[in-house]
Design an enzyme around this catalytic site. Structure first.
Site, PDB file in Angstrom:
ATOM      1  N   TYR A   1       0.777  -1.018  -0.128  1.00  0.00           N
ATOM      2  CA  TYR A   1      -0.168  -0.662   0.605  1.00  0.00           C
ATOM      3  C   TYR A   1       0.664   1.307  -0.063  1.00  0.00           C
ATOM      4  CZ  TYR A   1      -3.560  -2.993   1.810  1.00  0.00           C
ATOM      5  OH  TYR A   1      -4.921  -4.209   1.346  1.00  0.00           O
TER       6      TYR A   1
ATOM      7  N   TYR B   1     -14.912  -2.717   1.866  1.00  0.00           N
ATOM      8  CA  TYR B   1     -13.252  -3.204   1.681  1.00  0.00           C
ATOM      9  C   TYR B   1     -13.850  -5.086   2.120  1.00  0.00           C
ATOM     10  CZ  TYR B   1      -8.901  -4.661   1.882  1.00  0.00           C
ATOM     11  OH  TYR B   1      -7.528  -5.415   1.307  1.00  0.00           O
TER      12      TYR B   1
ATOM     13  N   ASP C   1     -19.102 -10.507   6.019  1.00  0.00           N
ATOM     14  CA  ASP C   1     -17.275 -10.828   5.875  1.00  0.00           C
ATOM     15  C   ASP C   1     -16.903 -10.430   6.906  1.00  0.00           C
ATOM     16  OD1 ASP C   1     -14.412 -10.218   5.875  1.00  0.00           O
ATOM     17  OD2 ASP C   1     -14.930  -9.035   4.179  1.00  0.00           O
TER      18      ASP C   1
HETATM   19  C1  LIG Z   1     -13.730  -7.341   6.061  1.00  0.00           C
HETATM   20  C2  LIG Z   1     -11.894  -7.392   5.072  1.00  0.00           C
HETATM   21  N1  LIG Z   1     -12.061  -8.185   4.900  1.00  0.00           N
HETATM   22  C3  LIG Z   1     -10.983  -8.731   4.044  1.00  0.00           C
HETATM   23  C4  LIG Z   1      -9.664  -8.777   4.296  1.00  0.00           C
HETATM   24  C5  LIG Z   1      -8.549  -9.107   4.145  1.00  0.00           C
HETATM   25  O1  LIG Z   1      -7.890 -10.051   4.419  1.00  0.00           O
HETATM   26  P1  LIG Z   1      -6.204 -10.183   4.618  1.00  0.00           P
HETATM   27  O2  LIG Z   1      -5.462  -8.789   4.629  1.00  0.00           O
HETATM   28  O3  LIG Z   1      -6.502 -11.078   5.480  1.00  0.00           O
HETATM   29  O4  LIG Z   1      -6.561 -10.775   2.856  1.00  0.00           O
HETATM   30  C6  LIG Z   1     -10.014  -7.829   5.214  1.00  0.00           C
HETATM   31  C7  LIG Z   1      -8.118  -7.083   5.688  1.00  0.00           C
HETATM   32  O5  LIG Z   1      -8.048  -5.910   6.077  1.00  0.00           O
HETATM   33  C8  LIG Z   1     -10.933  -6.362   5.709  1.00  0.00           C
HETATM   34  O6  LIG Z   1     -10.678  -6.046   6.835  1.00  0.00           O
END
Ligand SMILES: Cc1ncc(COP(=O)(O)O)c(C=O)c1O
Length: 399
Positions: free
Chosen positions: A6, A133, A223
């Site tokens: 990033y 996200y 999620d």
């Molecule tokens: C809500 C959410 N989903 C998925 C992810 C992705 O996870 P990873 O970084 O382990 O791939 C993140 C990462 O910050 C997240 O906050």
């Protein structure tokens, strides 16, 4: 040469070199820093926890990895059983993978195939939230709505298979009326949208989403990669509204080893259960169900269950609210607090420029982003340490 996440490598500020970590503290050669963001929100029990370390070592002395096709082992079966016991409703079929992004990918594949397996190939659209996200892999970027991370997708033009709505009931009703029969799933970060700016919304939205998903045979996916294991003050947001599929990552292993789970309910699982090989879920990450990660997860969950964590998180929220009572500044747009998360949204990104170095000087590691200055502390933090983190955030605006 290392390529970092990033960041523009040309203008990258020097990262702090960590030589040790214990409890809530990160150590550089000459500095002791409270980790105010728990290594991207994952290290909920703090660093070098003896219970998790021991579990990993014991497993490593046995075997560190075996594949999960054609082989099985105790840690992965015990973890699947534990998640089944832990999660509400009939969320009980765990598919493991190695990261949050991949576990959301798996959920999206499950949702599409759930309909395909029933002979419906027309439900190709994904409904999700504005400012959401869900990871950095391609399908999760598409399902997400975060231009700060995913602007590369502009190369593809308009998203064909995605609809994004605000967290408003009228928008939700409209989307289901308009697209209900084309959607395969509604994917949300429940209650708290994290990377999109720590935005909090009402549980009533999720309850109505549940009803509409049932009515239109659309799968509801939570999620909970970031919200799972207490971050919002709930064990899981899924305890309040039960989705069809829940995604867990980050704190699943206490942040010790990357691992994730996509957990489906009976209805989803049944759509795949068949003697037809075409109806199987064709996914299989090499390191799924890694024994070290499963051992860490089992130890982490037992700490969570035995350590009154929901009380600890409620106390973190209480102290945070107390410390921010009446606090304001012309540069601040809003202060948002939920469970173990506090976020100061500023009007302008320049208002937080330099905070990382300011915090470092005061013994706090922070990583503000865009126009958000936030803390997501490890749940084991002591009151005086938490107050130091919060004082540091306030001191920045009092300069
Ligand atoms: C809500 C959410 N989903 C998925 C992810 C992705 O996870 P990873 O970084 O382990 O791939 C993140 C990462 O910050 C997240 O906050």
């Amino acid at each position: 040469m290392l390529w970092r996440p990033y960041q523009q490598m040309k203008t990258l500020p020097a990262p702090y070199r960590i030589v040790d970590a214990e409890g809530v503290f990160l150590y550089t050669e000459n500095k002791k820093l409270i980790d105010s963001i728990s290594s991207w929100w994952s290290v909920i029990h703090g660093y070098k926890h003896p219970v998790i370390t021991k579990a990993i070592i014991e497993q490593a002395e046995c075997f560190s990895h075996v594949m999960l096709a054609g082989l099985t082992h105790d840690p992965v079966e015990r973890l699947a059983d534990k998640l089944e016991e832990l999660l509400p409703g009939d969320l009980k079929y765990s598919f493991f993978s190695d990261s949050g992004s991949v576990c959301v990918e798996v959920a999206l594949k499950m949702a599409l195939q759930y309909h395909v397996n029933q002979g419906n190939c027309n439900r190709t659209k994904i409904l999700s939230l504005m400012n959401s996200y869900h990871g950095d892999t391609f399908k999760t970027m598409e399902a997400g709505d975060d231009d700060d991370y995913h602007h590369v997708l502009k190369a593809y033009g308009e998203k064909r298979y995605n609809i994004h709505i605000p967290t408003e009931l009228s928008a939700l009703e409209f989307a289901f009326n308009q697209y209900g029969e084309e959607l395969n799933c509604f994917l949300v970060e429940p209650l708290l949208q994290c990377a999109g700016g720590m935005r909090i919304y009402d549980v009533a939205f999720l309850k109505r989403a549940r009803e509409l998903c049932d009515k239109h045979d659309v799968l509801l996916i939570f999620d909970e990669v970031a919200t799972g294991f207490g971050r919002t003050g709930n064990r899981f947001v899924s305890d309040l509204v039960v989705p069809d599929i829940v995604c867990l990552g980050k704190a699943l292993t206490g942040g010790y080893i990357g691992h994730a789970a996509t957990v489906a309910n009976e209805k989803v699982y049944r759509a795949f259960y068949s003697s037809d090989p075409q109806k199987a879920l064709m996914h299989g990450p090499t390191f799924m169900g890694n024994p070290l990660a499963c051992a860490a997860a089992l130890a982490s969950i037992s700490l969570f269950e035995e350590g009154n964590y929901l009380e600890r998180i409620a106390k973190i929220e209480l102290i945070t609210r107390r410390e921010f009572e009446g606090f304001q500044d012309d540069r601040i747009r809003e202060i948002r607090i939920i469970g173990g998360c506090v976020c100061i949204e500023t009007y302008d990104a320049s208002a937080i420029d330099g905070y990382r170095e300011f915090a470092y000087e005061r013994g706090v590691f922070a990583r503000p982003f865009i126009k958000y200055l936030y803390a997501m502390v490890p749940y084991v933090i002591r009151e005086e340490e938490l107050v130091r983190v919060l004082d540091c955030m306030k001191a920045w605006f009092k300069r």
